[in-house]
Scaffold this active site. Structure first.
Site, PDB file in Angstrom:
ATOM      1  N   SER A 124      12.636   3.378   4.705  1.00  0.00           N
ATOM      2  CA  SER A 124      12.994   4.092   5.933  1.00  0.00           C
ATOM      3  C   SER A 124      13.431   3.097   7.017  1.00  0.00           C
ATOM      4  O   SER A 124      13.247   1.876   6.865  1.00  0.00           O
ATOM      5  CB  SER A 124      11.783   4.893   6.424  1.00  0.00           C
ATOM      6  OG  SER A 124      10.726   4.018   6.789  1.00  0.00           O
ATOM      7  N   ASN A 172       8.237  -5.211   0.237  1.00  0.00           N
ATOM      8  CA  ASN A 172       8.020  -4.035   1.057  1.00  0.00           C
ATOM      9  C   ASN A 172       6.504  -3.970   1.236  1.00  0.00           C
ATOM     10  O   ASN A 172       5.786  -3.565   0.328  1.00  0.00           O
ATOM     11  CB  ASN A 172       8.535  -2.768   0.393  1.00  0.00           C
ATOM     12  CG  ASN A 172       8.361  -1.540   1.297  1.00  0.00           C
ATOM     13  OD1 ASN A 172       7.654  -1.605   2.309  1.00  0.00           O
ATOM     14  ND2 ASN A 172       8.992  -0.440   0.939  1.00  0.00           N
ATOM     15  N   ALA A 223       2.554  -0.366   5.286  1.00  0.00           N
ATOM     16  CA  ALA A 223       1.992  -0.408   6.639  1.00  0.00           C
ATOM     17  C   ALA A 223       1.471  -1.794   7.026  1.00  0.00           C
ATOM     18  O   ALA A 223       1.351  -2.105   8.216  1.00  0.00           O
ATOM     19  CB  ALA A 223       0.883   0.632   6.780  1.00  0.00           C
ATOM     20  N   PRO A 228       0.788  -1.235   0.000  1.00  0.00           N
ATOM     21  CA  PRO A 228       0.000   0.000   0.000  1.00  0.00           C
ATOM     22  C   PRO A 228       0.823   1.288   0.000  1.00  0.00           C
ATOM     23  O   PRO A 228       1.793   1.416   0.749  1.00  0.00           O
ATOM     24  CB  PRO A 228      -0.810  -0.093   1.298  1.00  0.00           C
ATOM     25  CG  PRO A 228      -0.896  -1.547   1.589  1.00  0.00           C
ATOM     26  CD  PRO A 228       0.345  -2.168   1.043  1.00  0.00           C
ATOM     27  N   ASN A 229       0.403   2.198  -0.848  1.00  0.00           N
ATOM     28  CA  ASN A 229       0.928   3.573  -0.936  1.00  0.00           C
ATOM     29  C   ASN A 229       2.315   3.700  -1.556  1.00  0.00           C
ATOM     30  O   ASN A 229       2.830   4.805  -1.718  1.00  0.00           O
ATOM     31  CB  ASN A 229       0.903   4.252   0.440  1.00  0.00           C
ATOM     32  CG  ASN A 229      -0.507   4.376   0.961  1.00  0.00           C
ATOM     33  OD1 ASN A 229      -1.382   4.858   0.255  1.00  0.00           O
ATOM     34  ND2 ASN A 229      -0.759   3.910   2.175  1.00  0.00           N
ATOM     35  N   ASP A 263       1.167 -15.174   7.297  1.00  0.00           N
ATOM     36  CA  ASP A 263       0.818 -16.580   7.040  1.00  0.00           C
ATOM     37  C   ASP A 263       1.086 -16.958   5.579  1.00  0.00           C
ATOM     38  O   ASP A 263       1.551 -18.054   5.300  1.00  0.00           O
ATOM     39  CB  ASP A 263      -0.661 -16.832   7.361  1.00  0.00           C
ATOM     40  CG  ASP A 263      -0.909 -16.981   8.860  1.00  0.00           C
ATOM     41  OD1 ASP A 263       0.072 -17.042   9.627  1.00  0.00           O
ATOM     42  OD2 ASP A 263      -2.091 -17.021   9.260  1.00  0.00           O
ATOM     43  N   TYR A 301      11.041   9.041   2.614  1.00  0.00           N
ATOM     44  CA  TYR A 301      11.150   7.935   1.657  1.00  0.00           C
ATOM     45  C   TYR A 301      12.056   8.231   0.463  1.00  0.00           C
ATOM     46  O   TYR A 301      12.303   7.345  -0.360  1.00  0.00           O
ATOM     47  CB  TYR A 301       9.753   7.536   1.177  1.00  0.00           C
ATOM     48  CG  TYR A 301       8.861   7.055   2.309  1.00  0.00           C
ATOM     49  CD1 TYR A 301       9.224   5.949   3.070  1.00  0.00           C
ATOM     50  CD2 TYR A 301       7.675   7.714   2.632  1.00  0.00           C
ATOM     51  CE1 TYR A 301       8.433   5.509   4.122  1.00  0.00           C
ATOM     52  CE2 TYR A 301       6.866   7.281   3.680  1.00  0.00           C
ATOM     53  CZ  TYR A 301       7.249   6.181   4.415  1.00  0.00           C
ATOM     54  OH  TYR A 301       6.474   5.740   5.455  1.00  0.00           O
ATOM     55  N   ARG A 322       5.358   1.590  14.049  1.00  0.00           N
ATOM     56  CA  ARG A 322       6.164   1.096  12.927  1.00  0.00           C
ATOM     57  C   ARG A 322       7.322   0.207  13.390  1.00  0.00           C
ATOM     58  O   ARG A 322       7.996  -0.433  12.589  1.00  0.00           O
ATOM     59  CB  ARG A 322       6.751   2.263  12.126  1.00  0.00           C
ATOM     60  CG  ARG A 322       5.727   3.044  11.375  1.00  0.00           C
ATOM     61  CD  ARG A 322       6.384   4.060  10.459  1.00  0.00           C
ATOM     62  NE  ARG A 322       5.500   5.178  10.233  1.00  0.00           N
ATOM     63  CZ  ARG A 322       4.540   5.214   9.305  1.00  0.00           C
ATOM     64  NH1 ARG A 322       4.365   4.194   8.494  1.00  0.00           N
ATOM     65  NH2 ARG A 322       3.767   6.268   9.185  1.00  0.00           N
ATOM     66  N   ARG A 362      11.295   5.036  14.036  1.00  0.00           N
ATOM     67  CA  ARG A 362      10.156   5.917  13.731  1.00  0.00           C
ATOM     68  C   ARG A 362       9.076   5.745  14.813  1.00  0.00           C
ATOM     69  O   ARG A 362       9.383   5.400  15.933  1.00  0.00           O
ATOM     70  CB  ARG A 362       9.652   5.609  12.316  1.00  0.00           C
ATOM     71  CG  ARG A 362      10.726   5.928  11.243  1.00  0.00           C
ATOM     72  CD  ARG A 362      10.187   5.744   9.850  1.00  0.00           C
ATOM     73  NE  ARG A 362       9.072   6.648   9.587  1.00  0.00           N
ATOM     74  CZ  ARG A 362       8.217   6.482   8.577  1.00  0.00           C
ATOM     75  NH1 ARG A 362       8.356   5.451   7.757  1.00  0.00           N
ATOM     76  NH2 ARG A 362       7.239   7.336   8.400  1.00  0.00           N
ATOM     77  N   ARG A 421       5.462  11.160  -2.003  1.00  0.00           N
ATOM     78  CA  ARG A 421       5.018  10.888  -0.636  1.00  0.00           C
ATOM     79  C   ARG A 421       6.186  11.085   0.326  1.00  0.00           C
ATOM     80  O   ARG A 421       7.162  10.342   0.281  1.00  0.00           O
ATOM     81  CB  ARG A 421       4.523   9.444  -0.562  1.00  0.00           C
ATOM     82  CG  ARG A 421       4.162   8.969   0.819  1.00  0.00           C
ATOM     83  CD  ARG A 421       3.854   7.474   0.807  1.00  0.00           C
ATOM     84  NE  ARG A 421       3.552   6.991   2.132  1.00  0.00           N
ATOM     85  CZ  ARG A 421       3.748   5.750   2.536  1.00  0.00           C
ATOM     86  NH1 ARG A 421       4.243   4.837   1.706  1.00  0.00           N
ATOM     87  NH2 ARG A 421       3.449   5.411   3.757  1.00  0.00           N
ATOM     88  N   GLU A 444      12.491  -8.922   3.807  1.00  0.00           N
ATOM     89  CA  GLU A 444      11.630  -7.771   4.131  1.00  0.00           C
ATOM     90  C   GLU A 444      12.404  -6.491   3.845  1.00  0.00           C
ATOM     91  O   GLU A 444      13.551  -6.350   4.264  1.00  0.00           O
ATOM     92  CB  GLU A 444      11.264  -7.844   5.629  1.00  0.00           C
ATOM     93  CG  GLU A 444      10.470  -6.646   6.105  1.00  0.00           C
ATOM     94  CD  GLU A 444      10.204  -6.673   7.612  1.00  0.00           C
ATOM     95  OE1 GLU A 444      10.405  -7.727   8.266  1.00  0.00           O
ATOM     96  OE2 GLU A 444       9.808  -5.621   8.139  1.00  0.00           O
ATOM     97  N   HIS A 458      12.404  -2.088   3.608  1.00  0.00           N
ATOM     98  CA  HIS A 458      11.800  -0.774   3.870  1.00  0.00           C
ATOM     99  C   HIS A 458      12.774   0.301   3.434  1.00  0.00           C
ATOM    100  O   HIS A 458      13.989   0.189   3.652  1.00  0.00           O
ATOM    101  CB  HIS A 458      11.492  -0.586   5.361  1.00  0.00           C
ATOM    102  CG  HIS A 458      10.560  -1.626   5.873  1.00  0.00           C
ATOM    103  ND1 HIS A 458       9.219  -1.610   5.590  1.00  0.00           N
ATOM    104  CD2 HIS A 458      10.781  -2.735   6.609  1.00  0.00           C
ATOM    105  CE1 HIS A 458       8.647  -2.671   6.141  1.00  0.00           C
ATOM    106  NE2 HIS A 458       9.581  -3.374   6.758  1.00  0.00           N
ATOM    107  N   HIS A 487       3.112  -3.960   9.724  1.00  0.00           N
ATOM    108  CA  HIS A 487       2.957  -3.784  11.168  1.00  0.00           C
ATOM    109  C   HIS A 487       1.760  -4.513  11.761  1.00  0.00           C
ATOM    110  O   HIS A 487       1.628  -4.579  12.977  1.00  0.00           O
ATOM    111  CB  HIS A 487       2.874  -2.281  11.479  1.00  0.00           C
ATOM    112  CG  HIS A 487       3.925  -1.480  10.764  1.00  0.00           C
ATOM    113  ND1 HIS A 487       5.273  -1.729  10.918  1.00  0.00           N
ATOM    114  CD2 HIS A 487       3.836  -0.469   9.847  1.00  0.00           C
ATOM    115  CE1 HIS A 487       5.952  -0.893  10.142  1.00  0.00           C
ATOM    116  NE2 HIS A 487       5.109  -0.132   9.479  1.00  0.00           N
TER     117      HIS A 487
END
Ligand code: DQA
Length: 144
Positions: free
Chosen positions: A101, A73, A76, A9-10, A86, A22, A110, A106, A17, A97, A99, A79
């Site tokens: 940032s 990535n 959100a 998302p995003n 799963d 970022y 997060r 943060r 953004r 994984e 990210h 979190h």
């Protein structure tokens, strides 16, 4: 070697953004950098971005027999999505994984990653370079 690259998302808004957090690179820029590194490593990548949790899960299911590893990535969803956790676990694939940032420095919400326990490595805080490091890590992991 084949790697499924997922952005949640995003992340389609990268570049506009919160560039102070970022960076200025767009998702297109990041995908280009990942592809460039993948060619050097002899990896075939398939990249997707979606704002939907269920779509990410469907993509993992759809590509788990094709891929040798997953780079994700999850935005959100990182979190709080136990469903995503799963799905990653169920794929049986090594996952990295990612990210842009540094989520450990943060806001409190997060700092927790519910997908980390099912990932083989975590790469963060380095912008586009986090993706590159994750890809190199997966290449090593897949080569065994
Ligand atoms: C992010 C960090 C997440 O907390 C956030 O929700 C994102 C981007 C990152 O790349 O730094 O969407 O995953």
């Amino acid at each position: 070697m084949k790697v499924l690259v997922l952005n949640g998302p995003n992340l389609h808004l990268l570049g506009r953004r919160k560039p102070e957090i970022y960076g200025k690179a767009t998702l297109h820029d990041i995908n280009k950098a990942v592809l460039n590194e993948a060619v050097k490593l002899g990896i075939t990548v398939k990249s997707f971005q979606t704002n939907y949790e269920g779509k990410l899960i469907d993509l993992i299911t759809e590509y788990m027999d094709w891929a040798d590893g997953i780079m994700i990535n999850a935005g959100a969803l990182t979190h709080y999505s136990y469903a995503l956790r799963d799905a990653i676990e169920a794929s049986g694939l090594p996952a990295a994984e990612v990210h842009l940032s540094d989520i450990s420095s943060r806001e409190d919400f997060r700092r927790i990653s519910v997908i980390l326990p099912v990932c083989a490595g975590q790469f963060m805080g380095k912008g586009t370079e986090s993706y590159i490091e994750a890809l190199r890590f997966l290449a090593e992991k897949i080569r065994g």
